[in-house]
Every structure is written in structure tokens, then in C-alpha cells.
Design an enzyme around this catalytic site. Structure first.
Site, PDB file in Angstrom:
ATOM      1  N   PRO A 175       0.822  -1.218   0.000  1.00 47.92           N
ATOM      2  CG  PRO A 175       0.252  -0.760   2.242  1.00 47.92           C
ATOM      3  CD  PRO A 175       1.106  -1.665   1.385  1.00 47.92           C
ATOM      4  NE  ARG A 185       4.996  -5.566   8.256  1.00 49.79           N
ATOM      5  CZ  ARG A 185       4.014  -4.890   8.838  1.00 49.79           C
ATOM      6  NH1 ARG A 185       4.260  -4.192   9.937  1.00 49.79           N
ATOM      7  NH2 ARG A 185       2.804  -4.869   8.345  1.00 49.79           N
ATOM      8  CE  LYS A 200      -0.439  -2.943  -7.536  1.00 50.97           C
ATOM      9  NZ  LYS A 200      -0.300  -1.483  -7.778  1.00 50.97           N
ATOM     10  CB  ALA A 202       0.130   1.922  -3.633  1.00 48.72           C
ATOM     11  CD  GLU A 203      -2.861   5.492  -9.835  1.00 48.45           C
ATOM     12  OE1 GLU A 203      -3.280   5.374 -10.994  1.00 48.45           O
ATOM     13  OE2 GLU A 203      -3.518   6.052  -8.934  1.00 48.45           O
ATOM     14  CB  THR A 258     -10.748  -6.035   4.734  1.00 44.08           C
ATOM     15  OG1 THR A 258      -9.955  -5.785   5.907  1.00 44.08           O
ATOM     16  CG2 THR A 258     -11.438  -7.371   4.882  1.00 44.08           C
ATOM     17  CD  GLU A 278       0.129  -8.398   8.355  1.00 39.43           C
ATOM     18  OE1 GLU A 278      -0.623  -7.715   9.076  1.00 39.43           O
ATOM     19  OE2 GLU A 278       0.734  -9.392   8.777  1.00 39.43           O
ATOM     20  CB  CYS A 312      -3.190  -0.837   9.107  1.00 36.21           C
ATOM     21  SG  CYS A 312      -1.515  -1.282   9.550  1.00 36.21           S
ATOM     22  CD  GLU A 410      -8.525   0.654   7.995  1.00 35.01           C
ATOM     23  OE1 GLU A 410      -8.929   0.278   6.881  1.00 35.01           O
ATOM     24  OE2 GLU A 410      -7.421   0.340   8.447  1.00 35.01           O
ATOM     25  CB  THR A 411     -11.318   7.143  10.190  1.00 37.31           C
ATOM     26  OG1 THR A 411     -12.383   6.811  11.070  1.00 37.31           O
ATOM     27  CG2 THR A 411     -11.448   8.584   9.740  1.00 37.31           C
ATOM     28  CB  SER A 470       5.360  -0.932  14.329  1.00 38.48           C
ATOM     29  OG  SER A 470       3.978  -0.846  14.124  1.00 38.48           O
TER      30      SER A 470
HETATM   31  P1  NAP Z   1      -5.909  -1.004  -1.277  1.00 38.81           P
HETATM   32  O1  NAP Z   1      -6.793  -0.158  -2.091  1.00 38.81           O
HETATM   33  O2  NAP Z   1      -6.355  -2.368  -0.940  1.00 38.81           O
HETATM   34  O3  NAP Z   1      -4.506  -1.013  -2.036  1.00 38.81           O
HETATM   35  C1  NAP Z   1      -3.384  -1.696  -1.540  1.00 38.81           C
HETATM   36  C2  NAP Z   1      -2.589  -2.253  -2.705  1.00 38.81           C
HETATM   37  O4  NAP Z   1      -3.413  -3.171  -3.416  1.00 38.81           O
HETATM   38  C3  NAP Z   1      -2.162  -1.203  -3.722  1.00 38.81           C
HETATM   39  O5  NAP Z   1      -0.930  -1.566  -4.272  1.00 38.81           O
HETATM   40  C4  NAP Z   1      -3.244  -1.303  -4.774  1.00 38.81           C
HETATM   41  O6  NAP Z   1      -2.818  -0.843  -6.025  1.00 38.81           O
HETATM   42  C5  NAP Z   1      -3.469  -2.788  -4.773  1.00 38.81           C
HETATM   43  N1  NAP Z   1      -4.745  -3.212  -5.333  1.00 38.81           N
HETATM   44  C6  NAP Z   1      -5.937  -2.598  -5.268  1.00 38.81           C
HETATM   45  N2  NAP Z   1      -6.866  -3.335  -5.945  1.00 38.81           N
HETATM   46  C7  NAP Z   1      -6.229  -4.433  -6.430  1.00 38.81           C
HETATM   47  C8  NAP Z   1      -6.616  -5.557  -7.203  1.00 38.81           C
HETATM   48  N3  NAP Z   1      -7.877  -5.723  -7.630  1.00 38.81           N
HETATM   49  N4  NAP Z   1      -5.679  -6.482  -7.520  1.00 38.81           N
HETATM   50  C9  NAP Z   1      -4.410  -6.337  -7.112  1.00 38.81           C
HETATM   51  N5  NAP Z   1      -3.976  -5.282  -6.377  1.00 38.81           N
HETATM   52  C10 NAP Z   1      -4.879  -4.351  -6.035  1.00 38.81           C
HETATM   53  O7  NAP Z   1      -5.568  -0.339   0.121  1.00 38.81           O
HETATM   54  P2  NAP Z   1      -5.133   1.155   0.390  1.00 38.81           P
HETATM   55  O8  NAP Z   1      -6.343   1.957   0.557  1.00 38.81           O
HETATM   56  O9  NAP Z   1      -4.137   1.592  -0.593  1.00 38.81           O
HETATM   57  O10 NAP Z   1      -4.352   0.968   1.769  1.00 38.81           O
HETATM   58  C11 NAP Z   1      -4.945   1.195   2.974  1.00 38.81           C
HETATM   59  C12 NAP Z   1      -5.419  -0.102   3.593  1.00 38.81           C
HETATM   60  O11 NAP Z   1      -4.291  -0.910   3.882  1.00 38.81           O
HETATM   61  C13 NAP Z   1      -6.102   0.115   4.899  1.00 38.81           C
HETATM   62  O12 NAP Z   1      -7.235  -0.697   4.996  1.00 38.81           O
HETATM   63  C14 NAP Z   1      -5.056  -0.287   5.915  1.00 38.81           C
HETATM   64  O13 NAP Z   1      -5.584  -0.678   7.149  1.00 38.81           O
HETATM   65  C15 NAP Z   1      -4.373  -1.395   5.207  1.00 38.81           C
HETATM   66  N6  NAP Z   1      -3.020  -1.596   5.744  1.00 38.81           N
HETATM   67  C16 NAP Z   1      -2.814  -2.721   6.503  1.00 38.81           C
HETATM   68  C17 NAP Z   1      -1.574  -2.924   7.073  1.00 38.81           C
HETATM   69  C18 NAP Z   1      -1.316  -4.158   7.891  1.00 38.81           C
HETATM   70  O14 NAP Z   1      -0.157  -4.456   8.143  1.00 38.81           O
HETATM   71  N7  NAP Z   1      -2.332  -4.893   8.313  1.00 38.81           N
HETATM   72  C19 NAP Z   1      -0.542  -2.009   6.870  1.00 38.81           C
HETATM   73  C20 NAP Z   1      -0.789  -0.867   6.087  1.00 38.81           C
HETATM   74  C21 NAP Z   1      -2.052  -0.690   5.524  1.00 38.81           C
HETATM   75  P3  NAP Z   1      -3.319   0.593  -6.602  1.00 38.81           P
HETATM   76  O15 NAP Z   1      -2.773   1.609  -5.685  1.00 38.81           O
HETATM   77  O16 NAP Z   1      -2.720   0.637  -7.959  1.00 38.81           O
HETATM   78  O17 NAP Z   1      -4.812   0.541  -6.602  1.00 38.81           O
END
Ligand code: NAP
Length: 507
Positions: A175, A185, A200, A202-203, A258, A278, A312, A410-411, A470
Site C-alpha cells: 500500500p 517487511r 507491485k 501502490a499507484e 480487507t 495484512e 492500519c 476504518e477512517t 511496531s
Molecule cells: P488497497 O486499495 O487495498 O490497495 C493496496 C494495494 O493493493 C495497492 O498496491 C493497490 O494498487 C493494490 N490493489 C488494489 N486493488 C487491487 C486488485 N484488484 N488487484 C491487485 N492489487 C490491487 O488499500 P489502500 O487503501 O491503498 O491501503 C490502505 C489499507 O491498507 C487500509 O485498509 C489499511 O488498514 C491497510 N493496511 C494494513 C496494514 C497491515 O499491516 N495490516 C498495513 C498498512 C495498511 P493501486 O494503488 O494501484 O490501486
């Protein structure tokens, strides 16, 4: 007000541009994909723009990889596997250590990249680089401790051995909120045990991942072992599908929402790949009457407002017992006014950078208007910041109830909703009602209560009188829909290993 915002924005842009421009010509500023040890354009030559969230200005144009590029990267990782998996653990350890040293040597430049593309304050970005590098250091040490077992047998003419072997090629999807640390990690653990990877990013934040590829290259990590393929949001679903379905991939490791995790799990199920996830959280932050109030406020500030509320493990809802509630709200608001400064991440005074994009701002706004319509009170903040763009005022809501969106989703922004509760059972029940469970925090000086609540909270990580959790030594991960597996710690390598039972007979 608008005029002040305009000048402040202009000043912020100038300072950002100066800091980012200082990277011009740096070897760390990469825009192509890194595949098989070479810097390559995307198939078809497509690019996408990376924008500075603080100003909306274009930072770079980066290769926009599609499914064909993903296949090529998986193939490169597969071809890199035989050499890497038979390298001795000492050799892999030494290379990871070199990568770590290079990260530390280049930490200032790497931090500037994060601040430019993610927006977080520069000292937080520097903290992320040190944290990210620490996973390479940690796993360079763990590489030499991938022990198997010799197990007592039920028959005298047999011996049982248990080997741990690298699973193979791992797809890694990261992300934007910790663009370096979420990568190291995973990749640190995978490389330590002999797996090769395709990343890959994030964009919004591909530059940090590409800079890490440059340093991996400088460290001498062999071609094909570490590959990075940036993609735009429009290409991401197709790239993700390849990374989760290609038969040459053995495992996927994802950090993100999620909702995305569920899509990837569905993809991975067809070829039964090992998956570590994660995912999102909804961290409760409980303050009991017996708490040390000042410690609780300090922990609340650190947990809620780091990365402008975009972590997160950020406290998502504050549950405060009735005896201490009013004093907590008063002190928290004072601390917010005293300690939080909104602005460009490159400004030394700034503690709150912009949110990552417009969608993130809309989500916070929506949660606030929903809460207010159901009876919540805005004690401070509540709206977009006068700086404009995606800057938002640090906000505290009181009179919050469990029917409000801000307690259910989640906010990912600088919003602290405070609920009042009466009994320990009530607080634990509210916290455990969530269908996710990543981090949870509580403040108490009652030892019996500390044991009870630590054991009862349905989360993977508990902070007891502590708001910052962390570290590479401890396992990071969640329960319920917050994910599968653990990262960091001695357990972080498990997701990249297969266990093989070898039976020696006829002895
Ligand atoms: P996200 O939209 O799920 O994106 C995360 C990654 O997944 C990005 O690289 C995104 O690429 C990619 N992605 C999105 N749709 C996809 C698909 N259909 N196929 C393959 N890859 C895809 O999440 P976010 O909004 O960027 O990140 C915030 C979230 O991450 C929050 O929910 C946060 O809690 C969680 N997070 C969890 C942890 C942990 O350790 N548990 C740590 C940090 C963050 P693009 O950017 O190109 O869409």
C-alpha cells in the site's frame, strides 16, 4: 481565510519543490520497472503520473505495467529462483545486510521521496526509512536461523527429519501508507529464506519501491531475485490477477484493504497458493478510570495522528470510561491544539501532512457528517483545512455512539471519535463487535484488569499503556478479517517456507 490559505499553499509548494528537486539526477529517482535485473519500459510504453498529494503537482511519470509485464516479471523471478534458493544462508544474509547498509546510507534521500509522494512529514518519513531498513537487518540475521527438526520416531529402524524450504516465487502487493516499510517487511523475509519476489507497489507511491530496487541492485542482489512492476489503478486489477493466478507463483503476500484482500484470496484459491494478508483494522483505544491520564493522552496522540491518521493500527475509536471521560476530552483537545500543525511535509513545523487523495478526504467528511447527523458534537476541527487540497483539520468528536459510521469503518484520517462507557464488559463488547481485529490499545493501572482485557480483546496486537507498537522483533498481524499470517519477528519467515517431512527407513 481563502487568501491566507492560498499564500500558505504557495509557500508549501515552493518548499516541497526545492526538497524534491534536490533529488534531480539521483540514482534513486527511477521511473522504469525493474525486471530480471534490468530497468525496462512497460510493454507498449505506457506511463502514469505520480502526484504530490500536498500540491497535486506531477512528480514523475512511471512505467505503467500491465498483465504482460507481470507475466514477464514472474518468469524472471522464477528463473532467478534456482540460483537464489541454493545460495548459502550466509550469502543471502550478507546481501540483505548490504541492502540495509545502503538504505541507511541513503536514508535522507529515501525519506524525501516518501514525503514527496506520500505527504507525511519528513521526520516521520525518516522514521519510516529506519524502520523499513530494520526489517532487512532483522531478516539478514534470521536468514541464518531457518532451523528444521529431528523428531523421535515410533520405530527403531526409522528417523524423522523436518526440513524448511523456500516456497518459491512470491507476489508482493504493497500500500501507499508505508511505501518502504511494507515492502521490506515482506521482501526481507522472502529473500532471507531463498524465495524470489515480484513487487507491485501502490499507484500513489511507486517511487519509493523503485528506489529500493536501485539499492538492491547496488547491493548485488542477483538478477531476477527482486523485481518491481509499478502500475496505474486502471492496470492494477489485471496485474493483480496475474500475480495471484500465474502457476509459477507459489505465494502471495498482500498489505492493503480487507476488500482488496478478499479479491486476491479468491484469485489465489484456483491454484491454491499460500496467502498472507495484512488487512485493515478498526483499533479500539480504551481508557479506563484507573488510567494514568497524561500517559493515555500521549499514547492517544501518537496512535491517532501519526501519518495524519493513515496507519492500519491507528486508534479508530476512543472508548473512555465515564469517570475520566470529560478530563480526557479536555486534555486531548489541548494536546491537539498545542502539538498538531497542518502543512507541507517538508516544513519542519508540520506534524500533519495532507491526506493521500481526494477520496480519502471525502471519506473523513462523510464520517463526520454522518456522526453529527446522529448526535455527535464537533469539539475541534471538523472540516477541510484552509490550506486547501487534501489537507484536513485534526478533529475530535464527542457524544459518539456505536451506530455511527466512524465506529464501524476504518477512517484513515485525522478524526478521533470519543464514546463514553460505564463498565469494562461494555467496553470489551464494543471493541469485539468489529469483524476485524488488528491492533487494540487500553490504559489502566489495575493489574487484574490489564490481564483480563489483554486476553479478551479480539485483536492480533495489544498496546497496554502504550500507543506505539511496531518493531521488527515483534509479530505484526491481525485476527478475523484483518488478515492471515504474521510479519516481522521470528514468525515472519513462516509464510515463505514449506515444511517437508523426510522419513529415513531401513536403518
Ligand atoms: P488497497 O486499495 O487495498 O490497495 C493496496 C494495494 O493493493 C495497492 O498496491 C493497490 O494498487 C493494490 N490493489 C488494489 N486493488 C487491487 C486488485 N484488484 N488487484 C491487485 N492489487 C490491487 O488499500 P489502500 O487503501 O491503498 O491501503 C490502505 C489499507 O491498507 C487500509 O485498509 C489499511 O488498514 C491497510 N493496511 C494494513 C496494514 C497491515 O499491516 N495490516 C498495513 C498498512 C495498511 P493501486 O494503488 O494501484 O490501486
Amino acid at each position: 481565510m481563502l487568501r491566507r490559505g492560498f499564500w500558505a499553499m504557495r509557500a508549501a509548494h515552493q518548499s516541497q519543490n526545492a526538497a524534491y528537486s534536490s533529488l534531480a539526477g539521483s540514482a534513486l529517482l527511477r521511473s522504469q520497472a525493474y525486471v530480471g535485473g534490468r530497468w525496462v519500459e512497460a510493454d507498449g510504453g505506457g506511463v502514469f503520473a505520480v502526484q504530490e498529494p500536498a500540491s497535486g503537482q506531477r512528480l514523475a511519470e512511471v512505467a505503467d505495467c500491465g498483465p504482460r509485464d507481470a507475466k514477464a516479471a514472474v518468469r524472471a523471478a522464477y528463473e532467478g529462483l534456482p540460483g537464489w534458493r541454493v545460495a548459502t544462508s550466509k550469502e543471502r544474509s550478507n546481501l540483505l545486510r548490504k541492502w540495509y547498509d545502503l538504505m541507511m546510507k541513503n536514508k535522507d534521500e529515501l525519506a524525501k521521496l516518501i514525503t514527496a509522494e506520500n505527504g507525511k512529514p519528513l521526520n516521520e518519513a525518516l522514521g519510516e526509512i529506519v524502520y523499513a531498513a530494520s526489517f532487512l537487518e532483522w531478516f539478514s540475521e534470521e536468514a541464518r536461523r531457518v532451523y528444521g527438526d529431528v523428531v523421535p520416531t515410533p520405530s527403531p529402524n526409522r528417523r524423522i527429519l523436518i526440513l524448511k524450504q523456500p516456497i518459491g516465487v512470491a507476489s508482493i502487493i504493497t500500500p501507499w501508507n508505508f511505501p518502504s516499510a511494507m515492502l521490506t517487511r515482506k521482501a526481507g523475509a522472502a529473500l532471507a529464506v531463498g524465495c524470489t519476489v515480484v513487487v507491485k507497489p501502490a499507484e500513489d507511491t511507486p517511487l519509493s519501491a523503485l528506489a529500493l530496487a536501485e539499492l538492491a541492485d547496488q547491493a548485488g542482489i542477483p538478477a531476477g531475485v527482486f523485481n518491481v512492476i509499478p502500475s496505474s489503478k486502471s492496470n492494477t486489477p489485471a496485474v493483480g490477477e496475474v500475480l495471484c493466478t500465474d502457476p509459477l507463483v507459489a505465494a502471495i503476500s498482500f498489505t492493503g484493504s480487507t476488500a482488496t484482500g478478499k479479491i486476491l484470496l479468491r484469485h489465489a484459491s484456483d491454484t491454491v497458493k499460500k496467502a498472507s494478508m495484512e488487512l485493515g483494522g478498526l483499533a479500539p483505544f480504551i481508557v479506563f478510570d484507573s488510567a494514568d491520564l497524561d500517559l493515555a493522552v500521549a499514547g492517544a496522540m501518537a496512535s491517532k495522528f501519526r501519518n495524519t491518521g493513515q496507519t492500519c493500527v491507528c486508534a479508530n475509536q476512543f472508548l473512555v470510561q465515564e469517570g475520566i471521560h470529560d478530563a480526557f476530552v479536555e486534555k486531548m483537545v489541548k494536546a491537539m491544539h498545542k502539538d498538531l500543525r497542518v502543512g507541507s511535509g517538508f516544513d519542519e513545523q508540520t506534524t500533519q501532512g495532507p491526506l493521500i487523495n481526494e477520496r480519502a478526504v471525502e471519506k473523513v467528511e462523510n464520517q463526520i457528517s454522518d456522526a453529527v447527523s446522529r448526535g455527535a458534537c464537533i469539539v475541534t476541527g471538523g472540516k477541510r483545512h484552509s490550506l486547501g487540497g487534501t489537507f484536513f483539520e485534526p478533529t475530535l468528536l464527542s457524544n459518539v455512539t456505536t451506530d455511527m459510521l466512524c465506529t464501524q469503518e476504518e477512517t484513515f484520517g485525522p478524526l478521533a471519535p470519543v464514546l463514553k462507557f460505564r463498565t469494562e464488559e461494555e467496553a470489551v463488547a464494543i471493541a469485539n463487535a468489529a469483524n476485524v481485529g488488528l491492533a487494540g490499545y487500553f490504559y489502566s493501572r489495575d493489574h487484574a484488569q490489564i490481564w483480563r482485557v489483554a486476553e479478551q480483546l479480539e485483536v492480533g496486537i495489544v498496546g497496554v499503556n502504550e500507543g506505539m507498537l511496531s518493531t521488527p522483533e515483534a509479530p505484526f498481524g491481525g485476527v478475523k478479517q484483518s488478515g492471515l499470517g504474521r510479519e516481522g519477528s521470528k514468525y515472519g519467515i513462516d509464510d515463505f517456507l514449506e515444511i517437508k517431512y523426510v522419513c529415513f527407513g531401513g536403518l
